[in-house]
Design a protein around this motif. Structure first.
Motif, PDB file in Angstrom:
ATOM      1  N   MET A   1      -2.905  -7.845  17.056  1.00 50.31           N
ATOM      2  CA  MET A   1      -3.642  -7.468  16.004  1.00 50.31           C
ATOM      3  C   MET A   1      -2.929  -6.229  15.111  1.00 50.31           C
ATOM      4  N   PRO A   2      -2.221  -6.582  14.028  1.00 50.53           N
ATOM      5  CA  PRO A   2      -1.450  -5.286  13.611  1.00 50.53           C
ATOM      6  C   PRO A   2      -2.532  -4.418  12.677  1.00 50.53           C
ATOM      7  N   ARG A   3      -2.128  -3.337  13.007  1.00 53.23           N
ATOM      8  CA  ARG A   3      -3.140  -2.099  12.249  1.00 53.23           C
ATOM      9  C   ARG A   3      -2.106  -1.451  11.388  1.00 53.23           C
ATOM     10  N   ARG A  28      -2.236 -16.623   7.210  1.00 53.15           N
ATOM     11  CA  ARG A  28      -1.618 -16.653   8.554  1.00 53.15           C
ATOM     12  C   ARG A  28      -2.535 -16.800   9.653  1.00 53.15           C
ATOM     13  N   ALA A  29      -3.952 -16.535   9.334  1.00 55.66           N
ATOM     14  CA  ALA A  29      -4.889 -16.630  10.292  1.00 55.66           C
ATOM     15  C   ALA A  29      -4.713 -15.572  11.307  1.00 55.66           C
ATOM     16  N   LEU A  30      -4.219 -14.323  10.943  1.00 60.77           N
ATOM     17  CA  LEU A  30      -3.906 -13.126  11.685  1.00 60.77           C
ATOM     18  C   LEU A  30      -4.854 -12.252  11.355  1.00 60.77           C
ATOM     19  N   GLU A  31      -5.656 -11.533  12.556  1.00 56.61           N
ATOM     20  CA  GLU A  31      -6.634 -10.638  12.349  1.00 56.61           C
ATOM     21  C   GLU A  31      -5.580  -9.338  12.266  1.00 56.61           C
ATOM     22  N   THR A  32      -6.263  -8.602  11.315  1.00 56.73           N
ATOM     23  CA  THR A  32      -5.538  -7.104  11.159  1.00 56.73           C
ATOM     24  C   THR A  32      -6.575  -6.194  10.937  1.00 56.73           C
ATOM     25  N   LYS A  33      -6.232  -5.037  10.915  1.00 59.49           N
ATOM     26  CA  LYS A  33      -7.111  -3.703  10.453  1.00 59.49           C
ATOM     27  C   LYS A  33      -6.290  -2.762   9.600  1.00 59.49           C
ATOM     28  N   GLN A  51      -2.867   7.813  17.161  1.00 57.63           N
ATOM     29  CA  GLN A  51      -1.717   7.259  16.870  1.00 57.63           C
ATOM     30  C   GLN A  51      -1.695   5.665  16.774  1.00 57.63           C
ATOM     31  N   ASP A  52      -2.542   4.895  16.128  1.00 53.38           N
ATOM     32  CA  ASP A  52      -2.663   3.524  16.487  1.00 53.38           C
ATOM     33  C   ASP A  52      -2.315   2.702  15.476  1.00 53.38           C
ATOM     34  N   PHE A  53      -1.531   3.112  14.473  1.00 53.84           N
ATOM     35  CA  PHE A  53      -1.036   2.070  13.488  1.00 53.84           C
ATOM     36  C   PHE A  53       0.448   1.571  13.721  1.00 53.84           C
ATOM     37  N   ASP A  54       0.642   0.155  13.226  1.00 58.73           N
ATOM     38  CA  ASP A  54       1.876  -0.283  13.584  1.00 58.73           C
ATOM     39  C   ASP A  54       2.654  -0.503  12.304  1.00 58.73           C
ATOM     40  N   VAL A  55       1.823  -0.450  11.185  1.00 65.45           N
ATOM     41  CA  VAL A  55       2.798  -0.653   9.780  1.00 65.45           C
ATOM     42  C   VAL A  55       2.149   0.326   9.223  1.00 65.45           C
TER      43      VAL A  55
END
Length: 137
Positions: A1-3, A28-33, A51-55
């Motif tokens: 799950m990309p944040r 994309r049926a992708l769960e994101t935050k 520090q939990d963000f990916d993008v």
């Protein structure tokens, strides 16, 4: 799950980018935050807690701290977060290389272009996660 964090001092632009991100994830049926921040300073306050963000989707021209300075600050603590600049100014493209930005998108951004960049970000995130588990060089 990309944040995913969107940092833009223009509320209309931030809402537009958020809508594009949400459509990309749904397709994309992708769960994101997804979280939005009206300034670099507000983002940093949140980022220092977790520090939990990916993008990071960063506007360049903001208030006291611009997106380039924010990206430099983030890079000091994380080499894996994917940084994408979204701006109306081409003057800072070279500085994007200094922080190893994934891309530099010019406003107004198109849905297809952003989707392609987000797809690349997810591929890189998955590769980084695999490398952590396999001790890649």
């Amino acid at each position: 799950m990309p944040r995913i964090a969107i940092c833009d001092d223009n509320a209309t632009d931030a809402a537009y980018v958020r809508a594009l991100v949400e459509r990309w994830a749904a397709a994309r049926a992708l769960e994101t935050k997804v979280e939005t921040f009206p300034s670099a300073e507000r983002f940093l306050t949140r980022y220092e807690e977790r520090q939990d963000f990916d993008v990071l989707l960063l506007d360049v021209e903001m208030g006291a701290m611009d997106g380039v300075e924010l990206a430099k600050t983030i890079r000091r603590s994380s080499k894996t977060v994917q940084i994408v600049f979204i701006t109306g100014y081409s003057d800072y493209i070279a500085e994007g290389y200094d922080v190893e930005a994934l891309n530099y998108l010019m406003k107004p951004i198109g849905e297809r272009k952003l989707s392609g960049v987000l797809d690349r970000a997810v591929v890189k995130l998955r590769h980084n996660a695999r490398c952590l588990n396999l001790q890649c060089a």
